[in-house]
Structure formats: C-alpha cells, structure tokens
Design an enzyme around this catalytic site. Structure first.
Site, PDB file in Angstrom:
ATOM      1  N   CYS A   1       0.868  -1.175   0.000  1.00 36.66           N
ATOM      2  CA  CYS A   1       0.000   0.000   0.000  1.00 36.66           C
ATOM      3  C   CYS A   1       0.907   1.228   0.000  1.00 36.66           C
ATOM      4  CB  CYS A   1      -0.985  -0.009   1.173  1.00 36.66           C
ATOM      5  SG  CYS A   1      -0.270   0.215   2.818  1.00 36.66           S
TER       6      CYS A   1
ATOM      7  N   ARG B   1      -3.233  -0.920   5.351  1.00 43.05           N
ATOM      8  CA  ARG B   1      -3.727  -2.035   4.545  1.00 43.05           C
ATOM      9  C   ARG B   1      -2.711  -3.156   4.363  1.00 43.05           C
ATOM     10  NH1 ARG B   1      -5.303   1.456  -0.490  1.00 43.05           N
ATOM     11  NH2 ARG B   1      -3.500   2.602   0.299  1.00 43.05           N
TER      12      ARG B   1
ATOM     13  N   ASP C   1      -8.193   2.966   1.144  1.00 41.12           N
ATOM     14  CA  ASP C   1      -7.369   3.453   2.249  1.00 41.12           C
ATOM     15  C   ASP C   1      -8.265   3.965   3.377  1.00 41.12           C
ATOM     16  OD1 ASP C   1      -5.462   4.530   3.929  1.00 41.12           O
ATOM     17  OD2 ASP C   1      -4.451   5.674   2.359  1.00 41.12           O
TER      18      ASP C   1
END
Length: 163
Positions: free
Chosen positions: A3, A9, A125
């Site tokens: 990420c 994440r 996100d």
C-alpha cells in the site's frame, strides 16, 4: 502486500495471509511481507486503529514495521500485490523489466467467485476515515486472502508436478 505507507492495509494483509497460511499448513512454503510505495513511515508500527480492528479478529500487527518497496523485492517475490490502482501504477513505474511486471497484481483479483465482495476492485485506504473503513479493509483482505491461499495451493501443486 503493498500500500502507500505500509501502516494500514498492507500490514493487515500480511498478518491475515500469514494466519491463513498457518491454518492451511502452507506457512513453511510461502514467504509473506509487506511494504509501502512511499517511505514516509519507514520503521513505524502499523496505525493504532489498524492494530485494534485486526486484533478484534485475531490478527496481531504490533510486531510489524513499515518499510519501503525495494528493487530487490521485484526479484525476490513471485507475487507483488497492490491494494489499489495508484499503488499498482507506482509499482509498475519502478518495476525492472517484463518478467517482474508479470508479478504485479491487485490483491482484490483473488476475491473468490463465491464471495459477496466479488467485483471490488481495490482495498480502499481507511486512514482518513472512521472505524467502518478499517472493518471494510479487513472484510476485503480476508476474502481476497482466502482466494489467494487457493491460488497458492494450485501453484504449489503445479510446481510439485513439474519436479
């Protein structure tokens, strides 16, 4: 697992996949790591909110530390899974060569056909949102990791047949 900052994440995805690999007995055969396309959080633990939500589902993130994707990652790993289109584009931009490009995919590509989450293109996100975003991340990652484990089983069986 990749990420942007490697604090929400991708460390969550790393922990979820690790646990699923242990549960299926593949943990000794598959190496899992996570990284970010940006280096702004290098050395930091995962976001506290990610840790809290993950722990509620039995995943421990507290031992993980953020790192930035390295050129060596493109050679070392067989799959490099981005959480969204922007991170996939960043990986593609920095990827050395055609062979390494073939390793780049989005994690959501592995969501199984039986999942109600099928069709989700990205793991969004959650950083600037509330608790629901962290739960949605976990839902997507858990589902995608189920499909990824199936994929890894198939790849490992195919490798065993060739040897």
């Amino acid at each position: 697992m990749v990420c942007m900052g490697n604090i929400c994440r991708s460390p969550t995805a790393e922990a979820v996949l690790r646990q699923k690999l242990v549960q299926t007995g593949l943990d000794a055969l598959v190496e899992v790591d996570s990284a970010g396309t940006l280096g702004s959080h290098v050395g930091s633990p995962p976001d506290d909110r990610s840790q809290v939500h993950a722990l509620r589902r039995g995943y421990k993130l507290n031992h993980l530390r953020a790192r930035k994707v390295q050129q060596s990652d493109f050679h070392h790993f067989d799959l490099i899974l981005a959480m969204d289109w922007d991170n996939l584009a960043a990986l593609q931009k920095n990827c050395p060569g055609v062979e390494a490009q073939s390793k780049l995919r989005r994690l959501t590509e592995f969501i199984p056909a039986r999942s109600p989450l099928l069709g989700s293109e990205v793991v969004g996100d959650p950083y600037y949102g509330g608790p629901d975003g962290f739960e949605a991340v976990l839902d997507l990652i858990e589902s995608a990791c189920e499909g990824l484990v199936d994929h890894l089983h198939q790849r490992l069986r195919a490798m065993a047949v060739r040897t």
